[in-house]
Design a protein around this motif. Structure first.
Motif, PDB file in Angstrom:
ATOM      1  N   LYS A  31       0.909  -1.348  -0.165  1.00 43.36           N
ATOM      2  CA  LYS A  31      -0.016   0.114  -0.037  1.00 43.36           C
ATOM      3  C   LYS A  31       0.725   1.313   0.136  1.00 43.36           C
ATOM      4  N   PRO A  32       0.129   2.515  -0.142  1.00 42.99           N
ATOM      5  CA  PRO A  32       1.243   3.721  -0.246  1.00 42.99           C
ATOM      6  C   PRO A  32       1.740   3.912   1.211  1.00 42.99           C
ATOM      7  N   ILE A  33       3.115   4.316   0.926  1.00 46.69           N
ATOM      8  CA  ILE A  33       3.982   4.895   2.122  1.00 46.69           C
ATOM      9  C   ILE A  33       4.021   6.369   2.343  1.00 46.69           C
ATOM     10  N   PHE A  60       9.331   0.545  -5.876  1.00 50.99           N
ATOM     11  CA  PHE A  60       8.212  -0.331  -5.242  1.00 50.99           C
ATOM     12  C   PHE A  60       7.242  -0.636  -5.991  1.00 50.99           C
ATOM     13  N   GLU A  61       6.844   0.216  -7.131  1.00 48.53           N
ATOM     14  CA  GLU A  61       5.622   0.064  -7.774  1.00 48.53           C
ATOM     15  C   GLU A  61       4.318   0.418  -6.771  1.00 48.53           C
ATOM     16  N   ALA A 268      15.912  -1.048  -1.653  1.00 46.29           N
ATOM     17  CA  ALA A 268      15.472  -0.275  -2.777  1.00 46.29           C
ATOM     18  C   ALA A 268      16.342   1.146  -2.972  1.00 46.29           C
ATOM     19  N   LEU A 269      16.599   1.754  -1.748  1.00 39.56           N
ATOM     20  CA  LEU A 269      17.137   3.130  -2.016  1.00 39.56           C
ATOM     21  C   LEU A 269      18.566   3.142  -2.321  1.00 39.56           C
ATOM     22  N   ALA A 270      19.403   2.141  -2.241  1.00 43.10           N
ATOM     23  CA  ALA A 270      20.412   1.752  -2.904  1.00 43.10           C
ATOM     24  C   ALA A 270      20.435   1.628  -4.308  1.00 43.10           C
TER      25      ALA A 270
END
Length: 316
Positions: A31-33, A60-61, A268-270
């Motif tokens: 779900k949205p973050i 993350f889509e 993901a941030l990497a």
């Protein structure tokens, strides 16, 4: 059919005994973050973190809406973030301003009240003045300010990074400014362009539009090396002042977020940090990609927390 039924039942039964952190991360995010940026629109944190959000959404889509929560040197939004559920669906951004706000008594919060994920960017800071002053060089400014102590006004965030920088700048240049407090970079720059204050120390990408419009003049870069877009602008160090004003921005989450979710965010941030599109977007607004993983970013924060703690008395 019996074998399939037995396997399914066994699998479901086994899953009941898995740690909740593993179950939480299994389909994370689904779900949205919410991304709480504890500063107002238009400043460095807002611009850079919207770029982070855009690229993390693609990774993350999932939607990652930025929610600006300015106030009290960035601590209003951080207080809200610290109270959110530690389920990975709230992330927020910190920089050295939180460390300064903590050590100057603005907030009891500090970096270690969150779980660290990773550093993403750093700024190129400059000494910038209203163009109507006619100042073209740092010496032009210093001559007038020394002749009239306290008359010229510098915009700061009281108890924040720009405040500490201003004090260090005054000490190094033997000058005295009058301080005017603003909550964020965008507000300060609009005041500077409008002539309500005389000078400020800002990140170049936030000030660039005002510089290009002729509203502001850049007198010096507060970086180790000259800024690529300002090849003729000397650094403070070249001008004899051993100063570097650096703002780094990193991602943290509420304390107690499951380890598996933090690892997912870090990974993901990497991926975002090494992507060509992200690097281009950051460079286009005058910033620099500076990625540190969780371990290295934690070490950076520990080290700078000690340095800032030893210098917080300058804000008294």
């Amino acid at each position: 059919m019996k074998l399939k039924a037995i396997f399914t039942a066994t699998t479901l039964a086994a899953s009941m005994f898995l740690p909740m952190s593993l179950l939480a991360a299994d389909d994370y995010p689904n779900k949205p973050i919410e991304f709480i940026v504890p500063w107002g629109p238009g400043g460095g944190s807002d611009l850079l973190m919207r770029i982070v959000s855009k690229h993390l959404e693609a990774e993350f889509e999932q939607a990652i809406p930025v929610i600006n929560m300015p106030g009290a040197s960035g601590t209003v939004g951080l207080r809200e973030a610290s109270r959110r559920a530690n389920d990975g669906y709230t992330i927020t951004q910190i920089h050295e301003g939180l460390l300064i706000a903590h050590h100057s008594g603005v907030t009891e919060l500090n970096w270690d009240d969150f779980d660290v994920v990773s550093m993403m960017t750093s700024d190129n800071s400059v000494i910038v003045v209203n163009a109507d002053t006619g100042w073209e060089t740092l010496d032009d400014m210093l001559e007038d300010v020394k002749a009239s102590p306290g008359e010229y006004r510098m915009g700061v965030t009281l108890g924040g990074i720009p405040h500490l920088w201003a004090v260090q700048f005054e000490e190094s240049t033997d000058t005295q400014f009058g301080y005017v407090g603003y909550e964020g970079t965008g507000e300060r720059l609009r005041a500077l362009a409008g002539g309500h204050i005389t000078a400020a120390i800002e990140d170049y990408y936030s000030a660039r539009a005002f510089v290009e419009n002729g509203d502001l003049n850049v007198l010096a870069a507060a970086t180790n090396e000259r800024i690529e877009e300002l090849p003729d602008t000397p650094t403070l160090q070249e001008l004899g002042h051993d100063l570097e004003f650096l703002v780094t921005r990193g991602i943290v989450v509420p304390k107690g977020t499951p380890e598996s979710i933090i690892e997912r965010l870090e990974s993901a941030l990497a991926n975002v940090a090494v992507s060509e599109g992200f690097q281009t977007d950051i460079e286009n607004v005058g910033g620099s990609v500076r990625y540190l993983n969780r371990e290295d970013y934690t070490a950076y924060l520990e080290r700078n927390n000690e340095i800032i703690g030893n210098n917080a008395h300058l804000l008294d």
